[in-house]
Design a protein around this motif. Structure first.
Motif, mmCIF file in Angstrom:
data_model
loop_
_atom_site.group_PDB
_atom_site.id
_atom_site.type_symbol
_atom_site.label_atom_id
_atom_site.label_comp_id
_atom_site.label_asym_id
_atom_site.label_seq_id
_atom_site.Cartn_x
_atom_site.Cartn_y
_atom_site.Cartn_z
ATOM 1 N N SER A 63 106.841 30.665 77.472
ATOM 2 C CA SER A 63 106.069 31.829 77.042
ATOM 3 C C SER A 63 104.586 31.636 77.311
ATOM 4 C CB SER A 63 106.297 32.089 75.541
ATOM 5 O OG SER A 63 107.591 32.592 75.313
ATOM 6 N N ILE A 64 104.096 30.449 77.017
ATOM 7 C CA ILE A 64 102.676 30.156 77.248
ATOM 8 C C ILE A 64 102.368 30.176 78.739
ATOM 9 C CG2 ILE A 64 100.904 28.376 76.977
ATOM 10 C CD1 ILE A 64 102.405 27.547 74.373
ATOM 11 N N ALA A 65 103.262 29.613 79.541
ATOM 12 C CA ALA A 65 103.064 29.610 80.998
ATOM 13 C C ALA A 65 103.004 31.036 81.538
ATOM 14 C CB ALA A 65 104.189 28.839 81.673
ATOM 15 N N TRP A 66 103.924 31.881 81.069
ATOM 16 C CA TRP A 66 103.945 33.274 81.530
ATOM 17 C C TRP A 66 102.704 34.020 81.056
ATOM 18 C CZ3 TRP A 66 103.960 37.732 78.542
ATOM 19 C CH2 TRP A 66 104.177 38.930 79.230
ATOM 20 N N LEU A 67 102.335 33.860 79.792
ATOM 21 C CA LEU A 67 101.217 34.611 79.214
ATOM 22 C C LEU A 67 99.902 34.277 79.895
ATOM 23 C CD1 LEU A 67 100.222 36.496 76.869
ATOM 24 C CD2 LEU A 67 99.816 34.380 75.566
ATOM 25 N N LEU A 68 99.678 33.003 80.177
ATOM 26 C CA LEU A 68 98.393 32.555 80.713
ATOM 27 C C LEU A 68 98.408 32.371 82.227
ATOM 28 C CD1 LEU A 68 97.431 29.965 77.937
ATOM 29 C CD2 LEU A 68 96.794 32.386 78.114
ATOM 30 N N LYS B 25 98.041 40.718 80.202
ATOM 31 C CA LYS B 25 99.180 40.290 79.389
ATOM 32 C C LYS B 25 98.749 40.012 77.953
ATOM 33 C CE LYS B 25 101.846 38.083 83.130
ATOM 34 N NZ LYS B 25 102.390 36.804 83.625
ATOM 35 N N ARG B 26 97.623 39.310 77.784
ATOM 36 C CA ARG B 26 97.170 38.958 76.440
ATOM 37 C C ARG B 26 96.825 40.203 75.624
ATOM 38 N NH1 ARG B 26 92.661 36.733 76.946
ATOM 39 N NH2 ARG B 26 92.518 36.234 79.177
ATOM 40 N N ALA B 27 96.230 41.178 76.275
ATOM 41 C CA ALA B 27 95.921 42.426 75.574
ATOM 42 C C ALA B 27 97.204 43.144 75.173
ATOM 43 C CB ALA B 27 95.063 43.320 76.459
ATOM 44 N N ARG B 28 98.168 43.143 76.070
ATOM 45 C CA ARG B 28 99.443 43.825 75.814
ATOM 46 C C ARG B 28 100.227 43.137 74.690
ATOM 47 N NH1 ARG B 28 104.346 43.870 79.048
ATOM 48 N NH2 ARG B 28 103.406 42.494 80.590
ATOM 49 N N ILE B 29 100.301 41.816 74.749
ATOM 50 C CA ILE B 29 101.056 41.084 73.737
ATOM 51 C C ILE B 29 100.276 41.059 72.418
ATOM 52 C CG2 ILE B 29 102.229 38.934 73.167
ATOM 53 C CD1 ILE B 29 103.349 40.547 75.581
ATOM 54 N N GLY B 30 98.948 40.980 72.493
ATOM 55 C CA GLY B 30 98.150 41.042 71.274
ATOM 56 C C GLY B 30 98.380 42.339 70.521
ATOM 57 N N SER C 41 102.751 22.535 75.608
ATOM 58 C CA SER C 41 101.514 22.900 74.924
ATOM 59 C C SER C 41 101.848 23.868 73.803
ATOM 60 C CB SER C 41 100.527 23.553 75.909
ATOM 61 O OG SER C 41 101.135 24.658 76.569
ATOM 62 N N PHE C 42 100.850 24.163 72.970
ATOM 63 C CA PHE C 42 100.963 25.166 71.909
ATOM 64 C C PHE C 42 99.814 26.147 72.065
ATOM 65 C CE2 PHE C 42 102.939 21.330 70.235
ATOM 66 C CZ PHE C 42 104.141 21.806 69.743
ATOM 67 N N ALA C 43 99.974 27.344 71.508
ATOM 68 C CA ALA C 43 98.909 28.338 71.609
ATOM 69 C C ALA C 43 98.909 29.220 70.369
ATOM 70 C CB ALA C 43 99.083 29.194 72.865
ATOM 71 N N ILE C 44 97.737 29.737 70.048
ATOM 72 C CA ILE C 44 97.594 30.778 69.028
ATOM 73 C C ILE C 44 96.983 31.983 69.717
ATOM 74 C CG2 ILE C 44 96.531 31.451 66.847
ATOM 75 C CD1 ILE C 44 96.412 28.498 66.095
ATOM 76 N N LEU C 45 97.696 33.099 69.705
ATOM 77 C CA LEU C 45 97.226 34.346 70.308
ATOM 78 C C LEU C 45 96.819 35.295 69.193
ATOM 79 C CD1 LEU C 45 96.878 36.217 72.820
ATOM 80 C CD2 LEU C 45 99.211 37.025 72.347
ATOM 81 N N TYR C 46 95.614 35.825 69.276
ATOM 82 C CA TYR C 46 95.111 36.764 68.277
ATOM 83 C C TYR C 46 95.302 38.189 68.763
ATOM 84 C CZ TYR C 46 93.109 32.622 66.135
ATOM 85 O OH TYR C 46 92.951 31.395 65.546
ATOM 86 N N GLY C 47 95.268 39.103 67.825
ATOM 87 C CA GLY C 47 95.490 40.508 68.150
ATOM 88 C C GLY C 47 94.472 41.072 69.116
ATOM 89 N N ASP C 48 93.263 40.481 69.162
ATOM 90 C CA ASP C 48 92.228 40.981 70.070
ATOM 91 C C ASP C 48 92.282 40.317 71.440
ATOM 92 O OD1 ASP C 48 91.321 38.440 69.516
ATOM 93 O OD2 ASP C 48 89.438 39.063 68.568
ATOM 94 N N ALA C 49 93.380 39.635 71.765
ATOM 95 C CA ALA C 49 93.645 39.002 73.065
ATOM 96 C C ALA C 49 92.985 37.647 73.226
ATOM 97 C CB ALA C 49 93.239 39.915 74.239
ATOM 98 N N ARG C 50 92.263 37.159 72.202
ATOM 99 C CA ARG C 50 91.750 35.791 72.272
ATOM 100 C C ARG C 50 92.912 34.814 72.146
ATOM 101 N NH1 ARG C 50 89.329 34.121 68.069
ATOM 102 N NH2 ARG C 50 89.902 35.920 66.750
ATOM 103 N N CYS C 51 92.751 33.644 72.723
ATOM 104 C CA CYS C 51 93.831 32.660 72.701
ATOM 105 C C CYS C 51 93.241 31.261 72.573
ATOM 106 C CB CYS C 51 94.667 32.762 73.978
ATOM 107 S SG CYS C 51 96.124 31.692 74.002
ATOM 108 N N GLU C 52 93.862 30.454 71.741
ATOM 109 C CA GLU C 52 93.525 29.035 71.621
ATOM 110 C C GLU C 52 94.696 28.244 72.193
ATOM 111 O OE1 GLU C 52 90.913 29.626 67.509
ATOM 112 O OE2 GLU C 52 92.914 28.667 67.445
ATOM 113 N N LEU C 53 94.404 27.394 73.176
ATOM 114 C CA LEU C 53 95.444 26.641 73.877
ATOM 115 C C LEU C 53 95.279 25.160 73.552
ATOM 116 C CD1 LEU C 53 97.745 26.460 75.976
ATOM 117 C CD2 LEU C 53 95.989 26.403 77.767
ATOM 118 N N PHE C 54 96.337 24.552 73.019
ATOM 119 C CA PHE C 54 96.301 23.157 72.590
ATOM 120 C C PHE C 54 97.110 22.319 73.579
ATOM 121 C CE2 PHE C 54 95.778 25.980 69.047
ATOM 122 C CZ PHE C 54 94.745 25.411 68.314
#
Length: 603
Positions: free
Chosen positions: A205-210, A182-187, A225-238
């Motif tokens: 959205s965060i629940a579904w993505l992760l 999912k992260r690769a696809r959305i990224g 929670s909050f999240a930052i999703l990067y184009g390379d599929a990395r994610c920071e979850l707060f």
């Protein structure tokens, strides 16, 4: 909706709370304050800690905004809550106004004095909403001012603490797609914007993505929670460290980094310092986030939450799970409806609602209700989002219509179903109105439509039979539904309001036309529908999509005026009931089997 009974003030206490808030505003030099029904995630459901509108005004509905000025106050609600707000709010202190008659912006422009400073909490408003309020204040010769902290919190002495429910992995056997995929696809979608990263603020959205679930709000397994999703599929979850359950970090993997929520601000600053292009949904994100990004120098690209549309298109595993959940739930509801028909006199709204809850618990799979059950007899059924209380609780009496809107959360799916039931012998008027609602339900359920059609294009089908008789209802006809997530989700809907999101295969929407006669009765018939894959119609030139009912429960044939149905409509109802009977008969108890034969008889 959450149960805000312990938070909402009594009518006598409401005046004291308003006085304390006004004193606090006066100390800050503010002429007034905006009080939305919102939290930092702008979601429909808020935890008790964020139930400021309910605490201040007594209004417990799921949507509304109050504006408190020094000499006046108003609360704005939509058509679902025009009756409820008058029951819950002291209208001598706070004037209830339907938003279709007057908008908050128009009221501000007319009532806020020149030179005044109207305060707002930037965590509780979107950038788009703030801009509209700024323009209204400017029209009044006043200014809109962000508060560094919420003045209500300063006077709410026993404010509940923020929620700390554990966040747990959601198994792949239910999700149907790994988080990494999912992260690769959305990224990749984020990069196409083009953007380098997306700030995600919507917990569903965060629940579904992760592939995680939580429990921070009632009835929806959301992890605030909050999240930052990067184009390379990395994610920071707060998220609050106290919410981290055993095994969560391992489930999330090396590409997802966990941070304390206090690190969100510096992380947004870092995006600006590196001149990142940041995708932000300015229709749902908090204005605080937008302002922080802009101040840091980030290039904000305003666009829809990149998870919203992919989340709405359910995969094959999610569809299969939703189908299983609805069969299970349908059997529980049928057992209840059979019991209700045989219960006799002396039954009230709360007892009936509790009994239905018990049938769902008996499945052994119930995680929670998907919303507080709407159990309305007679005139209470005309209150669209009615909630039975000790004060309002009515008996189910002969001649009543009983409106029952309920749903459940199971690990494999979320349900939402409404049935209107005759208690005793219905009147000719009740049958007429019910059948017109049914005709609208069937008209929508049976339609076939090409790609590109939105719910706004189809809404008229649900209303046509009512309009023909000079009748209507003041709510949308359909909303999206999540898979063990929110019972209300976008971006698709069926409503008269403009919506440019086309219906697509795999989407799930409700089909729930209604009719409400104030002081007498309410009618609503609701099924959840799956949007089907396009297929060729014999002799046709274009492939067409349609709806497949997920909900399985009898529609009360005692309320059907057969002469108002055409043959195609009658055939649809008979075919639907045959499917209900065939699917559920092996799953219900002995008494219900016999009841189900009669309840699904042909018309």
């Amino acid at each position: 909706m959450n149960d805000m009974t312990d938070i909402a003030p009594s009518m006598s206490e409401l005046g004291h709370r308003l006085s304390r808030l006004r004193a606090e505003l006066d100390q800050r030099g503010l002429a007034g304050f905006l009080v939305p029904r919102a939290d930092a995630h702008q979601g429909e459901y808020v935890p008790p800690h964020d139930a400021r509108l309910a605490w201040l005004t007594g209004f417990t509905g799921s949507a509304g905004t109050a504006i408190i000025l020094m000499g006046s106050a108003a609360i704005f609600v939509d058509g679902r809550y025009t009756l409820q707000v008058r029951d819950e709010v002291d209208i001598n202190l706070i004037k209830p106004l339907p938003v279709m008659e007057q908008s908050p912006e128009d009221w501000i422009a007319s009532n806020l004095g020149a030179g005044g400073r109207l305060g707002y909490d930037p965590w509780l408003h979107t950038p788009d909403g703030v801009e509209r309020m700024k323009m209204a204040c400017a029209t009044a010769g006043a200014v809109l001012e962000a508060c560094t902290d919420n003045p209500i919190d300063a006077v709410w002495e026993d404010q509940p603490l923020p929620p700390k429910a554990a966040i747990t992995p959601y198994p792949l056997e239910y999700a149907g797609e790994a988080s990494g995929s999912k992260r690769a696809r959305i990224g990749a979608l984020v990069m196409k914007c083009p953007a380098d990263a997306a700030v995600l603020t919507m917990p569903d959205s965060i629940a579904w993505l992760l592939n995680i679930r939580g429990g921070d709000v009632s009835h929806s397994p959301l992890p605030l929670s909050f999240a930052i999703l990067y184009g390379d599929a990395r994610c920071e979850l707060f998220l609050d460290p106290d919410k981290i359950s055993d095994g969560l970090a391992a489930h999330l993997g090396d590409q997802v980094t966990l941070y304390d929520p206090r690190r969100l601000g510096p992380a947004l600053d870092a995006l600006g310092k590196t001149a990142q292009r940041v995708l932000l949904d300015t229709g749902t994100a908090a204005a605080w986030i937008s302002s922080r990004l802009a101040a840091a120098g980030a290039k904000i690209i305003s666009g829809a939450d990149p998870c919203s549309l992919p989340k709405a298109r359910k995969n094959s595993t999610e569809i299969a799970g939703m189908q299983k959940a609805h069969v299970r739930d349908g059997a529980a509801l049928c057992n209840f409806l059979a019991w209700l028909d045989q219960a006799g006199d002396g039954l009230d709204e709360i007892t009936a609602s509790d009994k239905l809850h018990g049938f769902r618990e008996a499945t052994g799979c119930l995680r929670d209700l998907s919303f507080p059950t709407i159990s309305g007899a007679g005139p209470n059924g005309a209150i669209v989002h009615y909630r039975a209380s000790a004060k309002s609780n009515r008996m189910l009496e002969p001649g009543n219509l009983y409106l029952l809107d309920s749903g459940a959360q199971y690990l494999d799916g979320t349900t939402d179903v409404t049935r209107t039931i005759a208690v005793g012998i219905p009147s000719a008027e009740q049958k007429d109105r019910f059948t017109r609602v049914l005709k609208g339900h069937i008209g929508l359920a049976a339609i076939r439509f090409p790609r590109g059609v939105t719910g706004a294009h189809l809404d008229v089908l649900a209303r046509a039979a009512l309009w023909k008789a000079g009748l209507d209802y003041d709510h949308g006809t359909g909303h999206g539904v999540g898979c063990y997530l929110s019972v209300h989700e976008g971006p698709q809907s069926i409503s008269r309001r403009p919506n440019n999101v086309a219906l697509e295969p795999g989407m799930i929407v409700s089909n729930e036309p209604g009719y409400y006669k104030q002081g007498a009765y309410g009618i609503r018939i609701e099924n959840l529908e799956l949007v089907t894959e396009p297929r060729q119609i014999a002799g046709g030139e274009r492939e067409m999509m349609g709806f497949q009912p997920l909900t399985l429960a009898p529609i009360d044939v005692r309320l059907v005026a057969r002469e108002l149905l055409n043959d195609e409509e009658a055939e649809w109802l008979n075919s639907y009931h045959a499917a209900v009977r065939e699917t559920l008969t092996p799953l219900v108890d002995v008494q219900t089997k016999a009841w189900l034969v009669e309840a699904t008889r042909a018309v």
